[in-house]
Scaffold this motif. Structure first.
Motif, PDB file in Angstrom:
ATOM      1  N   ALA A   1       4.471   2.085  -8.838  1.00 43.31           N
ATOM      2  CA  ALA A   1       4.475   3.212  -9.774  1.00 43.31           C
ATOM      3  C   ALA A   1       3.326   4.150  -9.416  1.00 43.31           C
ATOM      4  O   ALA A   1       2.352   3.743  -8.786  1.00 43.31           O
ATOM      5  N   PHE A   2       3.440   5.410  -9.851  1.00 46.08           N
ATOM      6  CA  PHE A   2       2.487   6.430  -9.380  1.00 46.08           C
ATOM      7  C   PHE A   2       1.068   6.169  -9.869  1.00 46.08           C
ATOM      8  O   PHE A   2       0.128   6.729  -9.312  1.00 46.08           O
ATOM      9  N   LYS A   3       0.894   5.330 -10.893  1.00 49.00           N
ATOM     10  CA  LYS A   3      -0.459   5.099 -11.397  1.00 49.00           C
ATOM     11  C   LYS A   3      -1.365   4.479 -10.327  1.00 49.00           C
ATOM     12  O   LYS A   3      -2.578   4.626 -10.385  1.00 49.00           O
ATOM     13  N   ASP A   4      -0.768   3.818  -9.338  1.00 52.67           N
ATOM     14  CA  ASP A   4      -1.574   3.290  -8.220  1.00 52.67           C
ATOM     15  C   ASP A   4      -2.322   4.402  -7.481  1.00 52.67           C
ATOM     16  O   ASP A   4      -3.394   4.153  -6.928  1.00 52.67           O
TER      17      ASP A   4
ATOM     18  N   GLY B   1       3.239  -2.525 -19.654  1.00 55.34           N
ATOM     19  CA  GLY B   1       3.827  -2.511 -18.314  1.00 55.34           C
ATOM     20  C   GLY B   1       2.964  -1.838 -17.257  1.00 55.34           C
ATOM     21  O   GLY B   1       1.976  -2.409 -16.806  1.00 55.34           O
ATOM     22  N   ASP B   2       3.284  -0.593 -16.910  1.00 57.96           N
ATOM     23  CA  ASP B   2       2.728   0.050 -15.713  1.00 57.96           C
ATOM     24  C   ASP B   2       1.208   0.158 -15.644  1.00 57.96           C
ATOM     25  O   ASP B   2       0.611  -0.107 -14.610  1.00 57.96           O
ATOM     26  N   THR B   3       0.570   0.576 -16.738  1.00 54.05           N
ATOM     27  CA  THR B   3      -0.858   0.850 -16.660  1.00 54.05           C
ATOM     28  C   THR B   3      -1.640  -0.429 -16.396  1.00 54.05           C
ATOM     29  O   THR B   3      -2.546  -0.456 -15.557  1.00 54.05           O
TER      30      THR B   3
ATOM     31  N   PRO C   1       7.898  13.963 -14.378  1.00 53.30           N
ATOM     32  CA  PRO C   1       8.247  13.065 -15.491  1.00 53.30           C
ATOM     33  C   PRO C   1       6.985  12.804 -16.315  1.00 53.30           C
ATOM     34  O   PRO C   1       6.000  12.299 -15.775  1.00 53.30           O
ATOM     35  N   SER C   2       7.000  13.151 -17.597  1.00 54.21           N
ATOM     36  CA  SER C   2       5.738  13.211 -18.345  1.00 54.21           C
ATOM     37  C   SER C   2       5.733  12.364 -19.608  1.00 54.21           C
ATOM     38  O   SER C   2       6.741  12.235 -20.294  1.00 54.21           O
ATOM     39  N   GLY C   3       4.550  11.811 -19.904  1.00 54.75           N
ATOM     40  CA  GLY C   3       4.320  11.047 -21.122  1.00 54.75           C
ATOM     41  C   GLY C   3       3.004  11.479 -21.730  1.00 54.75           C
ATOM     42  O   GLY C   3       2.954  12.277 -22.654  1.00 54.75           O
ATOM     43  N   ASN C   4       1.900  10.991 -21.151  1.00 56.59           N
ATOM     44  CA  ASN C   4       0.570  11.347 -21.638  1.00 56.59           C
ATOM     45  C   ASN C   4       0.028  12.645 -21.044  1.00 56.59           C
ATOM     46  O   ASN C   4      -1.125  12.984 -21.255  1.00 56.59           O
ATOM     47  N   PHE C   5       0.827  13.351 -20.279  1.00 56.69           N
ATOM     48  CA  PHE C   5       0.446  14.658 -19.715  1.00 56.69           C
ATOM     49  C   PHE C   5      -0.665  14.538 -18.670  1.00 56.69           C
ATOM     50  O   PHE C   5      -1.279  15.523 -18.291  1.00 56.69           O
ATOM     51  N   GLY C   6      -0.897  13.323 -18.133  1.00 58.05           N
ATOM     52  CA  GLY C   6      -1.944  13.181 -17.126  1.00 58.05           C
ATOM     53  C   GLY C   6      -1.498  13.715 -15.773  1.00 58.05           C
ATOM     54  O   GLY C   6      -2.231  14.449 -15.104  1.00 58.05           O
ATOM     55  N   ASN C   7      -0.282  13.362 -15.380  1.00 57.22           N
ATOM     56  CA  ASN C   7       0.226  13.774 -14.084  1.00 57.22           C
ATOM     57  C   ASN C   7       0.362  15.302 -14.018  1.00 57.22           C
ATOM     58  O   ASN C   7      -0.173  15.947 -13.105  1.00 57.22           O
ATOM     59  N   VAL C   8       1.031  15.886 -14.980  1.00 60.54           N
ATOM     60  CA  VAL C   8       1.267  17.336 -14.928  1.00 60.54           C
ATOM     61  C   VAL C   8      -0.031  18.109 -15.174  1.00 60.54           C
ATOM     62  O   VAL C   8      -0.209  19.225 -14.671  1.00 60.54           O
TER      63      VAL C   8
ATOM     64  N   PRO D   1      10.636   3.804 -20.027  1.00 61.07           N
ATOM     65  CA  PRO D   1       9.660   3.339 -21.022  1.00 61.07           C
ATOM     66  C   PRO D   1       8.243   3.857 -20.819  1.00 61.07           C
ATOM     67  O   PRO D   1       7.501   3.966 -21.788  1.00 61.07           O
ATOM     68  N   SER D   2       7.864   4.206 -19.586  1.00 62.67           N
ATOM     69  CA  SER D   2       6.486   4.660 -19.375  1.00 62.67           C
ATOM     70  C   SER D   2       6.277   6.082 -19.883  1.00 62.67           C
ATOM     71  O   SER D   2       5.171   6.617 -19.807  1.00 62.67           O
ATOM     72  N   MET D   3       7.334   6.696 -20.378  1.00 64.62           N
ATOM     73  CA  MET D   3       7.223   8.027 -20.974  1.00 64.62           C
ATOM     74  C   MET D   3       7.461   7.976 -22.484  1.00 64.62           C
ATOM     75  O   MET D   3       7.654   9.015 -23.111  1.00 64.62           O
TER      76      MET D   3
ATOM     77  N   GLU E   1       8.377  11.496  -7.711  1.00 63.28           N
ATOM     78  CA  GLU E   1       8.997  10.175  -7.898  1.00 63.28           C
ATOM     79  C   GLU E   1       7.913   9.240  -8.415  1.00 63.28           C
ATOM     80  O   GLU E   1       7.018   8.843  -7.677  1.00 63.28           O
ATOM     81  N   THR E   2       7.984   8.891  -9.708  1.00 60.02           N
ATOM     82  CA  THR E   2       6.862   8.187 -10.329  1.00 60.02           C
ATOM     83  C   THR E   2       7.010   6.671 -10.328  1.00 60.02           C
ATOM     84  O   THR E   2       6.070   5.963 -10.669  1.00 60.02           O
ATOM     85  N   ALA E   3       8.183   6.154 -10.003  1.00 62.21           N
ATOM     86  CA  ALA E   3       8.324   4.694  -9.891  1.00 62.21           C
ATOM     87  C   ALA E   3       9.475   4.386  -8.948  1.00 62.21           C
ATOM     88  O   ALA E   3      10.315   5.247  -8.662  1.00 62.21           O
TER      89      ALA E   3
HETATM   90  C1  LIG Z   1       2.767   6.702 -16.605  1.00 66.04           C
HETATM   91  C2  LIG Z   1       4.097   7.083 -16.075  1.00 66.04           C
HETATM   92  C3  LIG Z   1       4.678   8.351 -16.343  1.00 66.04           C
HETATM   93  C4  LIG Z   1       4.024   9.372 -17.236  1.00 66.04           C
HETATM   94  O1  LIG Z   1       2.863   9.939 -16.671  1.00 66.04           O
HETATM   95  P1  LIG Z   1       1.806  10.718 -17.588  1.00 66.04           P
HETATM   96  O2  LIG Z   1       0.658  10.977 -16.709  1.00 66.04           O
HETATM   97  O3  LIG Z   1       1.478   9.773 -18.725  1.00 66.04           O
HETATM   98  O4  LIG Z   1       2.465  11.964 -18.089  1.00 66.04           O
HETATM   99  C5  LIG Z   1       5.895   8.645 -15.760  1.00 66.04           C
HETATM  100  N1  LIG Z   1       6.550   7.745 -14.989  1.00 66.04           N
HETATM  101  C6  LIG Z   1       6.033   6.526 -14.731  1.00 66.04           C
HETATM  102  C7  LIG Z   1       6.812   5.590 -13.903  1.00 66.04           C
HETATM  103  C8  LIG Z   1       4.791   6.149 -15.247  1.00 66.04           C
HETATM  104  O5  LIG Z   1       4.290   4.931 -14.991  1.00 66.04           O
END
Ligand SMILES: *Cc1c(COP(=O)(O)O)cnc(C)c1O
Length: 483
Positions: free
Chosen positions: A120-123, A152-154, A264-271, A320-322, A424-426
């Motif tokens: 996953a992109f958090k790496d 999960g991911d974090t 693909p956004s959840g916590n707005f960290g990536n964007v 789910p990570s979003m 591509e985040t995962a």
């Molecule tokens: C964390 C995560 C996101 C969301 O990223 P944010 O920085 O929280 O917006 C999207 N896709 C995957 C697979 C993630 O693990």
């Protein structure tokens, strides 16, 4: 002159990169931002085109982390972004690229950010953070006990980044039996002595409450050097800026061209990192904020009203990570939108903290969003399944459900002559159920992870009781000191 970081709320002393690296919120409750963004001119960009990932990372991060001696920073980067750590490139893509650009159609690309150890992109950011933390702690002769909760991911990205690092222990809480078999195996199969998997008899919110109880106990926190690696950490945002540059250069031939990114956004960290890359001079046309059914961000970018929702209203989706109803990094973008008016920002976020909606249409603030290139859209489960199927049918490429949200929403914003780069985040291997629903079969898993679920697992079951967690941390830290 060393870059200074200030709080979005304007009430904390300014600090350099190393001073904010190990922390979370600023003392006034705000998030750190650089006083001003470093600028990359046309000739800077010309010099950067052609750089490999490590060289680009140094070019970008040396502007943010300018209090770290350049040779040290370069060594940390060179150790982090290697083809052996980011090894899981799909067939035909090069692991040497770290974030290979995968072409679907003439102006449509995937930027693969999920080739690291946890797929996953958090790496991308967390692997660097592991090395930066170890370096900073060694300099201060200090140690750090990271306590976190994960669904999960974090958590897995943090564990894979911190495993074996000197001066660091990770205590990661997860709800017993609630993660996927793959995610559970990924975390629990780690045998490193500094990683503690704690399976809590409860749900994710119970885990989070236990972490909160620890961070509210200031005495305990200080005594046991408790820290976190949450998504508001500035080091993570800074590390993520790099791949926007990498993706831009890979998709274009000249620095006169523009590209759009769909995120693909959840916590707005990536964007948020994309927004910062654009502020630094990278020629980005649009940044597409793609959400799932938890569409608090899409609602804002469509209406100008930010209406965070209580966690009871967060839907469990197949991306789910979003599944987030309050985007922790959004405050950073709003600070820029308000042109760093920290008094107004503090007023707005006092409302957010009371669970109230904020209306940014007043004084024409919301009208300025267009100047920043941000647009948005949301997707549903049916949309994800259809997008995964269509991407396989048209491009013979399997994508994961989060990336499918990015692609589905991004396609609505394509324009002739402007490449659309979907992040591509995962990898699909993490989300077999949805892939099965879309394609009638499982996705291919990287060969090295074939027997993951069969590996011996190392974890402890714990009741949902913060007192027990404190006791556990006490025992583990003292037994390790005596060794
Ligand atoms: C964390 C995560 C996101 C969301 O990223 P944010 O920085 O929280 O917006 C999207 N896709 C995957 C697979 C993630 O693990």
């Amino acid at each position: 002159m060393v870059m200074q970081y200030i709080s979005t709320r304007g009430g904390s002393p300014s600090q350099n990169f190393s001073q904010i690296l190990l922390g979370g919120l600023a003392p006034d409750g705000g998030l750190y931002l650089p006083e001003s963004y470093p600028q990359f001119s046309k000739s800077d960009l010309d010099a950067m085109r052609g750089m490999n990932y490590r060289e680009l990372a140094f070019a970008v991060l040396s502007r943010f982390a300018d209090d770290i001696p350049p040779d040290d920073l370069r060594a940390l980067i060179d150790r982090t972004y290697t083809a052996s750590t980011f090894a899981y490139a799909r067939d035909g893509d090069s692991a040497e690229d770290i974030t290979p650009l995968h072409r679907l159609a003439p102006d449509l690309f995937l930027l693969a950010l999920s080739n690291g150890p946890t797929l996953a992109f958090k790496d991308m950011a967390m692997q660097l953070l592991g090395n930066l933390f170890e370096y900073a702690l060694a300099k201060q002769h200090a140690e750090l006990n990271i306590v976190g909760a994960t669904s999960g991911d974090t958590g897995s990205a943090a564990e894979y980044a911190m495993r074996g690092k000197r001066g660091i222990r990770v205590f990661m809480l997860s709800p017993l039996g609630k993660m996927s078999r793959f995610q559970t195996a990924q975390m629990f199969s780690l045998q490193d002595a500094n990683i503690f998997n704690l399976a809590v008899e409860g749900v994710f919110d119970d885990c989070q409450d236990m972490v909160k109880a620890i961070s509210n106990d200031l005495g305990f926190k200080q005594r046991y050097h408790i820290g976190a690696v949450n998504s508001i950490n500035w080091g993570r945002i800074a590390a993520q800026v790099v791949y926007y540059f990498k993706g831009y250069f890979a998709a274009t031939r000249s620095n006169d061209e523009k590209v759009s990114f769909s995120v693909p956004s959840g916590n707005f960290g990536n964007v948020c990192a994309g927004h910062i890359a654009r502020m630094m001079g990278l020629p980005i046309h649009r940044l597409v904020v793609a959400t799932n059914e938890n569409d608090v961000l899409d609602e804002f970018f469509s209406t100008g009203i930010y209406r965070p929702r209580p966690s009871a209203q967060t839907l469990h989706t197949s991306s789910p990570s979003m599944d987030i109803s309050k985007a922790s990094n959004f405050e950073r973008f709003v600070a820029d939108l308000l042109e760093r008016d920290s008094a107004s920002l503090s007023r707005f976020w006092r409302q957010v903290e009371l669970g109230q909606a904020v209306d940014l249409r007043e004084n024409g603030v919301f009208d300025r969003v267009a100047d920043y290139g941000l647009v948005s859209g949301s997707n549903t489960h049916a949309g994800r399944v259809a997008t995964i199927r269509a991407t396989w049918d048209k491009y013979a490429t399997v994508i994961d459900p989060h990336t499918a949200d990015g692609l589905a929403v991004g396609l609505a914003y394509t324009e002739p002559g402007i490449p659309m780069i979907v992040l591509e985040t995962a990898q699909p291997a993490k989300f077999d159920d949805t892939i099965h629903e879309a394609l009638g079969r499982a996705s291919d898993r990287p060969a090295a992870l074939a027997g993951l679920e069969a590996l011996p697992q190392r974890f402890e079951v714990m009741p949902a009781d913060a007192g027990r967690l404190k006791q556990y941390i006490q025992t583990q830290t003292s037994s390790m000191e005596n060794k």
